[in-house]
Write an enzyme that holds these catalytic residues in place. Structure first.
Site, short mmCIF file in Angstrom:
data_model
loop_
_atom_site.label_atom_id
_atom_site.label_comp_id
_atom_site.label_asym_id
_atom_site.label_seq_id
_atom_site.Cartn_x
_atom_site.Cartn_y
_atom_site.Cartn_z
N PHE A 134 0.86 -1.19 0.00
CA PHE A 134 0.00 0.00 0.00
C PHE A 134 0.90 1.23 0.00
O PHE A 134 1.73 1.40 0.88
CB PHE A 134 -0.94 0.04 1.21
CG PHE A 134 -1.88 1.21 1.15
CD1 PHE A 134 -3.08 1.12 0.46
CD2 PHE A 134 -1.55 2.43 1.74
CE1 PHE A 134 -3.94 2.21 0.36
CE2 PHE A 134 -2.40 3.53 1.64
CZ PHE A 134 -3.59 3.42 0.96
N ASP A 220 9.34 2.64 1.87
CA ASP A 220 8.18 3.42 2.29
C ASP A 220 8.05 3.26 3.80
O ASP A 220 7.66 2.20 4.29
CB ASP A 220 6.94 2.92 1.55
CG ASP A 220 5.68 3.70 1.94
OD1 ASP A 220 5.70 4.42 2.96
OD2 ASP A 220 4.66 3.57 1.23
N LYS A 249 2.38 10.24 7.73
CA LYS A 249 1.60 9.93 8.92
C LYS A 249 2.06 10.69 10.17
O LYS A 249 1.71 11.83 10.34
CB LYS A 249 1.57 8.41 9.13
CG LYS A 249 0.74 7.73 8.03
CD LYS A 249 0.14 6.42 8.45
CE LYS A 249 -1.00 6.01 7.54
NZ LYS A 249 -0.61 5.36 6.28
C1 LIG Z 1 -0.91 5.58 4.79
C2 LIG Z 1 0.16 5.15 3.87
C3 LIG Z 1 0.41 5.80 2.65
C4 LIG Z 1 -0.44 6.95 2.17
O1 LIG Z 1 -0.44 8.03 3.01
P1 LIG Z 1 -1.59 9.15 2.89
O2 LIG Z 1 -1.13 10.23 3.81
O3 LIG Z 1 -2.87 8.51 3.31
O4 LIG Z 1 -1.63 9.58 1.48
C5 LIG Z 1 1.46 5.36 1.89
N1 LIG Z 1 2.23 4.32 2.27
C6 LIG Z 1 2.02 3.67 3.42
C7 LIG Z 1 2.92 2.54 3.81
C8 LIG Z 1 0.97 4.03 4.25
O5 LIG Z 1 0.72 3.35 5.38
#
Ligand SMILES: *Cc1c(COP(=O)(O)O)cnc(C)c1O
Length: 391
Positions: A134, A220, A249
């Site tokens: 994700f 990420d 986040k």
């Molecule tokens: C939440 C998340 C995203 C996206 O972040 P947003 O601020 O919602 O756009 C991308 N990568 C990971 C691993 C995430 O947990």
């Protein structure tokens, strides 16, 4: 305030994008949030992974208040004292020479930035990502996100430059990475995908494959960076340094912020190739400075390591018939159930605990890093109670 319940108004006007839970949250302090009636809930979601210091941490609250009265907005075409301080602080926390930053406003934006930076720095245009990944919902990030449910409605709009390979499968990565690959993008722990930590050998092998092919290794860290796994960054469990990482986040303690961080030795990107009106604004920078300083001074990554291991041990020591597996790293824990997670989450909410799903049958605990053992024990007791009732 108007006299109509929030859910009535929201249901009338919402985009429809979000599956809603029947709870109006109006206040937060530490690991607790309250609804309109004054009922308290332990927030084991950290507001979707954001509230690393809990809600309304005094250091963040006062930094935001002070900066709000000093300077809120200042585009990056000008220099700014708070932004400079944040760059300096980030550089002191990131390992290796991950000392060049592009500041933005969300996780998805950080991924968008990482894709562009990788393309600019390598002159290549192919990306390797992983199954169950994700990376966000904007069109560029969406192309990296694996779940076909999220991607298919927009199939004609997203890039086909992305190859998805099985996570933790070295051979698959070996075959997919070529001298056309600009970036290999991987979560150090897959969060939304079901809470799967990367094998250290896998990340080490990706490091080697990227070195050999000239692709950039991008981790990420939006969900698991900044201490959640028990180290500052998830990739540190594998003793590697990526070429680039994304943060989001929890970075600014709840104020929207994202960041792309890459190796100084790769150099800057050409002027005019990327930008953001709000990126690096002093308000978010002040919140991030307060957040990162508190995480560092209170040694919250260590605390997440200790409390996370304790939580994992307690959860793993009980062979509950409704549970298939418990896994995690630090304070990201996935409890894989034999059945669906939704009724369990609903029951937990009635018991005063807010938790998250990760897919259809994984219960995800993502509490603030400041949570204490008493609060964790309350969460554990409620989880067992909710699971007992499912059978
Ligand atoms: C939440 C998340 C995203 C996206 O972040 P947003 O601020 O919602 O756009 C991308 N990568 C990971 C691993 C995430 O947990």
């Amino acid at each position: 305030m108007i006299d109509i319940p929030a859910f009535t108004i929201e249901d009338q006007h919402t985009s429809g994008a979000y599956p809603k839970r029947p709870l109006t949250v109006v206040r937060g302090q530490g690991c607790t949030v309250w609804d309109e009636q004054g009922n308290a809930y332990i927030d084991a979601t950290s507001g979707q992974g954001v509230a690393l210091l809990g809600h309304c941490h005094p250091a963040v609250t006062s930094a935001v208040a002070e900066q709000a009265g000093t300077l809120v907005t200042c585009p990056e075409i000008f220099y700014n004292d708070r932004r400079a301080e944040l760059y300096h602080l980030l550089a002191s926390l990131t390992p290796g020479d991950l000392n060049r930053f592009f500041l933005c406003n969300s996780g998805a934006e950080a991924i968008e930035g990482a894709i562009k930076v990788a393309a600019l720095l390598t002159g290549r245009s192919q990306i390797v990502a992983t199954r169950r990944s994700f990376h966000g919902r904007t069109l560029g990030a969406l192309a990296l996100t694996w779940n076909p449910k999220y991607r298919e409605p927009f199939a004609g709009l997203t890039s086909n430059a992305v190859t998805h390979v099985t996570y933790n499968d070295l051979e698959a990565a070996e075959q997919a990475i070529t001298d056309e690959t600009a970036a290999v993008v991987v979560e150090a722990v897959q969060g939304e995908g079901g809470v799967y930590p990367a094998d250290a050998e896998y990340l080490q092998a990706l490091r080697r494959l990227c070195d050999e092919s000239g692709a950039l290794l991008v981790t990420d860290e939006i969900q698991v960076g900044l201490g959640r796994t028990g180290r500052w960054f998830g990739f540190q469990h594998a003793d590697i340094v990526p070429d680039m990482m994304t943060l989001g986040k929890g970075l600014a303690g709840g104020v929207p912020m994202g960041a792309v961080c890459w190796r100084d030795s790769l150099g800057p990107i050409p002027g005019g190739t990327h930008g953001s009106t709000f990126g690096g604004n002093p308000l978010a920078c002040a919140a991030a400075i307060a957040t990162l300083t508190t995480l560092r001074d209170e040694q919250l990554p260590d605390r997440a390591a200790q409390n996370g291991q304790w939580l994992l041990d307690v959860l793993q020591s009980k062979a509950h018939p409704a549970v298939r597996e418990v896994r995690g790293q630090g304070l990201i824990i996935g409890i894989e159930l034999r059945g669906r997670v939704t009724p369990v989450l609903k029951r937990l909410q009635e018991l005063g605990i807010l938790a998250l799903p990760a897919g259809l049958n994984v219960l995800r605990l993502l509490p603030p890093l400041i949570i204490n053992r008493d609060e964790l024990q309350t969460v554990i007791d409620a989880v067992w109670e909710a699971l007992d009732e499912q059978n």
